[in-house]
Motif scaffolding. Structure first.
Motif, PDB file in Angstrom:
ATOM      1  N   GLY A   1       7.565  26.434  -4.137  1.00 44.71           N
ATOM      2  CA  GLY A   1       6.356  26.612  -5.278  1.00 44.71           C
ATOM      3  C   GLY A   1       5.271  27.004  -4.663  1.00 44.71           C
ATOM      4  O   GLY A   1       5.111  27.940  -3.983  1.00 44.71           O
ATOM      5  N   GLY A   2       4.067  26.287  -5.017  1.00 44.52           N
ATOM      6  CA  GLY A   2       2.622  26.740  -4.850  1.00 44.52           C
ATOM      7  C   GLY A   2       2.063  25.571  -4.045  1.00 44.52           C
ATOM      8  O   GLY A   2       2.257  24.505  -4.136  1.00 44.52           O
TER       9      GLY A   2
ATOM     10  N   ASP B   1       1.855  23.476  -7.090  1.00 50.86           N
ATOM     11  CA  ASP B   1       2.616  22.245  -6.832  1.00 50.86           C
ATOM     12  C   ASP B   1       2.002  20.966  -6.088  1.00 50.86           C
ATOM     13  O   ASP B   1       2.158  19.884  -6.327  1.00 50.86           O
TER      14      ASP B   1
ATOM     15  N   SER C   1       9.156  33.121  -4.410  1.00 53.41           N
ATOM     16  CA  SER C   1       7.965  33.054  -5.048  1.00 53.41           C
ATOM     17  C   SER C   1       7.071  31.967  -4.323  1.00 53.41           C
ATOM     18  O   SER C   1       6.082  31.804  -5.042  1.00 53.41           O
TER      19      SER C   1
ATOM     20  N   HIS D   1      -0.619  37.532  -9.594  1.00 53.94           N
ATOM     21  CA  HIS D   1      -1.031  36.432 -10.588  1.00 53.94           C
ATOM     22  C   HIS D   1      -1.565  35.109 -10.051  1.00 53.94           C
ATOM     23  O   HIS D   1      -1.124  35.005  -8.917  1.00 53.94           O
ATOM     24  N   THR D   2      -2.191  34.553 -10.475  1.00 57.66           N
ATOM     25  CA  THR D   2      -2.776  33.097 -10.186  1.00 57.66           C
ATOM     26  C   THR D   2      -1.361  32.002 -10.000  1.00 57.66           C
ATOM     27  O   THR D   2      -0.656  31.969 -10.863  1.00 57.66           O
ATOM     28  N   PRO D   3      -1.090  31.904  -8.741  1.00 51.14           N
ATOM     29  CA  PRO D   3       0.284  31.023  -8.499  1.00 51.14           C
ATOM     30  C   PRO D   3       0.089  29.932  -9.087  1.00 51.14           C
ATOM     31  O   PRO D   3      -0.785  29.083  -9.346  1.00 51.14           O
ATOM     32  N   LYS D   4       1.363  29.141  -9.474  1.00 52.63           N
ATOM     33  CA  LYS D   4       1.401  27.729 -10.007  1.00 52.63           C
ATOM     34  C   LYS D   4       1.316  27.036  -8.707  1.00 52.63           C
ATOM     35  O   LYS D   4       1.966  27.176  -7.637  1.00 52.63           O
TER      36      LYS D   4
END
Length: 127
Positions: free
Chosen positions: A29-30, A12, A48, A7-10
């Motif tokens: 995070g991302g 940060d 994640s 999925h398209t990562p969040k």
């Protein structure tokens, strides 16, 4: 491609196209990289954590992040305990240690590609 897409990562944190950073980065995070990092990139603390390296992004150092999407250049080893995607413009000059991998036509790895489970990669990260 064939399997389940990441999925398209969040995102940060973004290091922009005109950014050059000297030193290690540790993040949760991302992290999206359009610039250049001379140092290691470490996804800390959570499974994640996701690093996205765009076609303009360059890393001169090792990458130790659970989930990695590469479309730029890495001069060092990549350790992905979760999943790694090598897009068409990816160029890795080092070994890739992965659990799950997706490779697009055109991606280049000048090094070993070593299948490992998550435990093996995480134990190497702690050494």
């Amino acid at each position: 491609m064939w399997g389940k897409k990441m999925h398209t990562p969040k995102i940060d944190t973004v290091l922009g196209h005109n950014t050059k950073l000297a030193g290690d980065i540790e993040f949760n995070g991302g992290l999206h990289l359009d610039g250049m990092v001379k140092g290691n990139i470490i996804g800390a603390g959570e499974s994640s954590a996701t690093l996205t390296i765009s076609d303009a992004g360059v890393v001169e150092g090792d990458v130790r992040v659970p989930n990695v999407i590469v479309n730029g250049k890495v001069f060092g080893d990549v350790y992905a305990s979760g999943r790694i995607e090598l897009a068409a413009n990816a160029q890795i000059n080092g070994s890739v240690y992965y659990n799950v991998i997706e490779v697009a036509i055109g991606a280049i790895v000048n090094g070993n590609m070593v299948k490992q489970d998550e435990q093996m990669i995480n134990s190497e990260n702690s050494e």
